[in-house]
Scaffold this active site. Sequence first.
Site, mmCIF file in Angstrom:
data_model
loop_
_atom_site.group_PDB
_atom_site.id
_atom_site.type_symbol
_atom_site.label_atom_id
_atom_site.label_comp_id
_atom_site.label_asym_id
_atom_site.label_seq_id
_atom_site.Cartn_x
_atom_site.Cartn_y
_atom_site.Cartn_z
ATOM 1 N N ARG A 38 61.683 46.341 66.843
ATOM 2 C CA ARG A 38 61.128 45.134 67.474
ATOM 3 C C ARG A 38 61.854 44.795 68.763
ATOM 4 O O ARG A 38 61.273 44.426 69.753
ATOM 5 C CB ARG A 38 61.284 43.944 66.524
ATOM 6 C CG ARG A 38 60.262 43.865 65.449
ATOM 7 C CD ARG A 38 60.519 42.671 64.576
ATOM 8 N NE ARG A 38 61.882 42.696 64.027
ATOM 9 C CZ ARG A 38 62.399 41.765 63.240
ATOM 10 N NH1 ARG A 38 61.686 40.703 62.932
ATOM 11 N NH2 ARG A 38 63.605 41.864 62.763
ATOM 12 N N LYS B 269 63.610 54.799 50.072
ATOM 13 C CA LYS B 269 63.562 53.939 48.899
ATOM 14 C C LYS B 269 64.092 52.548 49.266
ATOM 15 O O LYS B 269 64.819 52.442 50.243
ATOM 16 C CB LYS B 269 64.373 54.557 47.767
ATOM 17 C CG LYS B 269 65.892 54.346 47.883
ATOM 18 C CD LYS B 269 66.583 54.808 46.637
ATOM 19 C CE LYS B 269 68.077 54.660 46.755
ATOM 20 N NZ LYS B 269 68.643 53.407 46.390
ATOM 21 N N HIS C 58 67.132 60.838 48.382
ATOM 22 C CA HIS C 58 68.024 61.845 48.969
ATOM 23 C C HIS C 58 68.716 62.703 47.918
ATOM 24 O O HIS C 58 69.207 63.784 48.229
ATOM 25 C CB HIS C 58 69.054 61.193 49.899
ATOM 26 C CG HIS C 58 70.131 60.448 49.196
ATOM 27 N ND1 HIS C 58 70.041 59.114 48.909
ATOM 28 C CD2 HIS C 58 71.316 60.856 48.700
ATOM 29 C CE1 HIS C 58 71.140 58.743 48.277
ATOM 30 N NE2 HIS C 58 71.931 59.769 48.138
ATOM 31 N N LYS D 154 69.920 67.346 47.591
ATOM 32 C CA LYS D 154 71.221 67.943 47.273
ATOM 33 C C LYS D 154 71.006 69.335 46.675
ATOM 34 O O LYS D 154 70.165 69.530 45.803
ATOM 35 C CB LYS D 154 71.985 67.065 46.276
ATOM 36 C CG LYS D 154 72.449 65.737 46.872
ATOM 37 C CD LYS D 154 73.154 64.906 45.816
ATOM 38 C CE LYS D 154 73.531 63.552 46.370
ATOM 39 N NZ LYS D 154 74.564 63.613 47.395
ATOM 40 N N GLU E 114 79.749 55.218 40.675
ATOM 41 C CA GLU E 114 80.266 55.010 42.026
ATOM 42 C C GLU E 114 81.559 54.206 41.927
ATOM 43 O O GLU E 114 81.645 53.265 41.136
ATOM 44 C CB GLU E 114 79.265 54.235 42.868
ATOM 45 C CG GLU E 114 77.976 54.978 43.143
ATOM 46 C CD GLU E 114 77.022 54.110 43.933
ATOM 47 O OE1 GLU E 114 76.797 54.408 45.113
ATOM 48 O OE2 GLU E 114 76.535 53.111 43.371
ATOM 49 N N HIS F 277 67.154 57.743 41.465
ATOM 50 C CA HIS F 277 68.050 58.901 41.340
ATOM 51 C C HIS F 277 68.126 59.429 39.895
ATOM 52 O O HIS F 277 67.955 60.626 39.644
ATOM 53 C CB HIS F 277 69.470 58.526 41.781
ATOM 54 C CG HIS F 277 69.556 58.026 43.186
ATOM 55 N ND1 HIS F 277 68.706 58.449 44.174
ATOM 56 C CD2 HIS F 277 70.414 57.153 43.772
ATOM 57 C CE1 HIS F 277 69.016 57.845 45.302
ATOM 58 N NE2 HIS F 277 70.048 57.047 45.091
ATOM 59 N N LYS G 250 78.628 50.597 39.307
ATOM 60 C CA LYS G 250 79.492 50.455 40.481
ATOM 61 C C LYS G 250 80.892 50.092 40.024
ATOM 62 O O LYS G 250 81.084 49.590 38.928
ATOM 63 C CB LYS G 250 78.945 49.388 41.402
ATOM 64 C CG LYS G 250 77.661 49.833 42.085
ATOM 65 C CD LYS G 250 77.409 49.052 43.344
ATOM 66 C CE LYS G 250 76.287 49.664 44.153
ATOM 67 N NZ LYS G 250 76.656 50.891 44.843
#
Lengths: 364, 511
Positions: free
Chosen positions: B65, B172, B202, B206, B240, B264, B364
Site C-alpha cells: 500500500r 499460512k 514451509h 524441507k 520450539e 505443520h 513453545k
Amino acid sequence: MDPLGRERAPDIARVEAQLAKMWRGASDADHPVTRASTLNLIVVCSDEPGELQAVTDLVARVAETEPGRTQVVCFPAAGAGAGVADEGVEAFVSSHCHLGPGGKQICSEQITLESRGSGHDLLPATLLQLLEGGLPIYTFWRRDLREHEALARALLEISDRFIVNSGERRDPARALAGLAEIVDDADRAQAADLTWERLECWREALASFFDGPLLRPGLERISELLLVGGGPAAPGKPTAAAAYLAGWLASRLGWSRDASGTWRRGDGAEVAISFAAATELPAGDLGAAEIRTELPGTTARLVAQRTDPAADIVRLSVECAGSCPLPWKIQLPARDDAALLCGLLQRSRSDPLFQAALEGAARF
Amino acid sequence: VGNQRIVEENPLRVGLRRDLVAEPCSMVIFGASGDLTRRKLVPALYNLRLDGLLPGGCAVVGAARSEMSDESFSRSLREGIEAHSRRKLDESLWEELSSSISYATTANSAEGYRKLGQHLDRLDRERGTGGNRLFYVSTPPSAFPGIVERLGAAGLNRPGKGGSWARIVLEKPIGHDLDSARALNRAVNDVFHERDVFRIDHYLGKETVQNLMVFRFANAIFEPLWNQKYLDHVQLTVAESIGIEGRGRYYEEAGTTRDMVQNHLFQLLCLLAMEPPASLRPDAIRDEKVKVLEALRPVPPEAVGSTTVRGQYADGVVGGERVPGYKQEPDVAADSRTETYVAVRMFIDNWRWAGVPFYLRAGKRMPKRVTEIALQFRDVPHRLFESTVAPNTLALRIQPDEGINLRVEAKSPGPKMRVHPVGMDFRYGTSFGQQPPEAYERLILDAILGDSTLFIRRDEVEASWRYIDALEQGWHGGGDRAALPEYAAGSWGPAEAQQLLARDGREWRRP
C-alpha cells in the site's frame, strides 16, 4: 627379494592382524570407536612429489561420508625410504577417524602398499587378497593408463568402477584415448572421470542458453564453438575438460567428423571448433565457452565465462539482434576431487552420456 | 506443461540434474516490507539465482500500500540477504540481481493494481518475462481476499498470450477455522483456478519431510512394518525453544493448535500415514493425504478433555536465560486463555492404522527446538532375556540435525547375556556431505515451475480445519472452561501431558 631369492610380498594374515590390533587399541570405554566399511577403494598413486600425502588426505575426506577399506598403492623411487628393501611390496596400516553423530568416532582403514622393482608383479594378487568381501570395489587410477598396464588391466577386471582424472595428466589427448580404449575393453568396470564430473555445471550453463523459445532454434544451427580450458594442452589442442565438453555437444547434437577432420552438423554444415588454453586456470577446469549460432534472420553469440579466472561465478550473456535474454550469473559449486569422488562412489548406474562424450573427446 | 515442453525440446538437458527449468517470470511479493520477505523469500531467490536455477530475466516486484522507492526496497532486500542468506552475498551477482528489483505501490485501489499491471507489462518487454507472473501473498491473512479480488479485477489472474501463466502463492494461515478457510478458498478460487493456487506450508519444503516418502516407498524393508500389526504407537513432536517473539497479537488469536497443529503437524501426519500414491503426480499424492485427514476419528466435544492437553508457559529458564511467562509477553492479555502447548491423542480409522494411537504435541518454550517423528514398534512377543528389552524405535528427525535413527537391542560385550539399546544413525549432513537448501528455495522454484506437489490443496486445508474445529468446540464450546495448566518455560510441557500417555501405559520420548 629375500635371501633365498623369492620376491617379497606382504604377509596378508599379518596385515589383517595389524589391522585388528589397531582397532582393538583404538577403543576404550570412554571413547568408543566404530569401524565402518561400505566399500573397497583402491587408489593407485602418481609419481608427483607429495602424492602419498595428498592421497592420504583425499582418502581421509572420502572416509567421512564413504567409510571403507582403502588400499593405496605407490611406487617410491629406487632408494627412497631408509632401511627399505629395493624389491617387493611393503604394507603399512593406518586409520582415518572423524566424529560422528552422538560424539562417536567413525573410523576407516587405509593400507598403504609400497611397491618396488619386481614387487610390481605381486600387486594384483596382494590387492585382491586384501579386499573386504561382499563390498563393491572402486579404483581411482591417478597415473597414465599406459604405465603399469598389467596392474591397470587386473584392476579393471575386479573393479565395479574405474575412475581417472584425465584433466591432471600431462598429455590429455593420450589420457582420453587410453580411457576410451579401456571403456571399450572392460567387461565389468564402469569407467568414470573426475574431469567429466566437474563439467556438470558447465553443461547446465550451456543447456540453459537453449531453454527458451528464442534461442532454441539455434541449437541445430551452431556454426562455431570456442572452448578455453585450464591446464596442459598442445597448442590448438583441447584440454581434457574442453575435449569432453566438445564431445558432449557433438554427441548430443549429432555432429560427426569427416575424413578431412572437419566437424559437421547433421545438415552437413561445418562446425568450426577451436580451443585455447588458460594457464592461470587449474588443470581440468574450464574458463569459458563461446558459441556462435544462426537464428532465423540473424546470428547470436552466446558466451559463458568466469568473471575472472579465479572466480567461481560464471556470467552468461547473449548477443543477438532484437530482444535477447538479459545476462545472468551462476555460481559454480565448490566441488573438489574428494567431493567428486564421493559422488561417484554413491552412484551405481553407468553414465551413457559420459561414454558418448568420451568417444567424441578422444577424437579431438 | 510449458516448462516440460521446453525440456523435452532441449537435448542438452538430457541427463542433467535439473530436468525442469524455470521460465523467466515476474515474482510480485505482497507484504514486501514484511519480515518473511527479508528473512526467507529474498535470500531464497538469491540462492536460486546463485545456483543458476532462475533465468536472468526473472524480476522481483515488491507490492504494498505504502510508497517506497525502488532503491529503498532494493536496499532492504540486500540487508535481508546479508543477514539471512545461507551463502555470502557476492557483489557481482547482487549487482545483476538488484537490476531486476522494483517496487510498485498498489494503494489498495483499482488504479494501483492497474498500474501494477502496466509495470508488469513493461517488465515483459524489457526483461523477456513473457507474461509469466507469480503473485506471492505474505501479508496478514485479513488482506488476502482484497488482494485476490483486486488482482482479478485488474485482469492479472489471467494468463497472457503464448502459454504464459499467472499463479498465486498463499502463506499460512489459510483461515482460522473451517468456515473462514472455506470463505477464503472460495474467494481465491473465484479468481484463480485451483491448479494455479499454491498454499504454502514451509515444512513441506524441507528435505527431510520429502525424504519421508523416499524412506517409506523406496525401501522394501520398512513399508511392510508400517501398520497396526507391528507398530505400537507413533509420536510427532514439534517443539520450539523460542517464545512468541513479539507476535503477541497474532498468537492471542491463533494459539499453538492453529499455528502448528492444523498445518505443520497434520502435514507430517499425512505423509507418515498415507497409502502409497499411484504415482508422483501432485494430485496422486494429495489425494492420499486427504484420505488420511478424512479418516481421522472425530472427537466428540465431551471426549476432548480426555484426549487432549492444552498448556501455557509460565516463566522459567531456557538456554541458560530466565524468560518471562506467556502472560507477561507484550500484547498478551493478563488473563489470556491461549494455549502455547497442545498434545493430542488421535486415531486414524482405516485398515492400516486401526487401533494405533498417534500422539501429537507442539509447544513453545520447550527445552530445545526439535521436530521429530518417532514410530515405536510393538514389544517382542516373548521375553527371553532377563534385562529390560526396550521396544525398537524408528525416529525421523526433521530438524535440526536432519536424519534417521533406528534403535535396536544388542548384546553388551561380556560373559553375561546383557541386552543394551544401540542406535543406528543416518544424518543428512554427514551422509551427503552437504547441507540441504532452505525450504523456501525449493518451494518458490516449484511454484515457478508449476509443480504443486509440495503445496496444500483446498480440500486438505478444509479437512484439517474440520478436525481442529471439533477440538476447539470441545475446549471452548461450553464457555472456555477447558483446563489450561501452566508449565515452566524450559520444560517439556504440563504434567497433564505426561499423564495423557501414562494412562495408556506409555510415555513421551525425550527427543
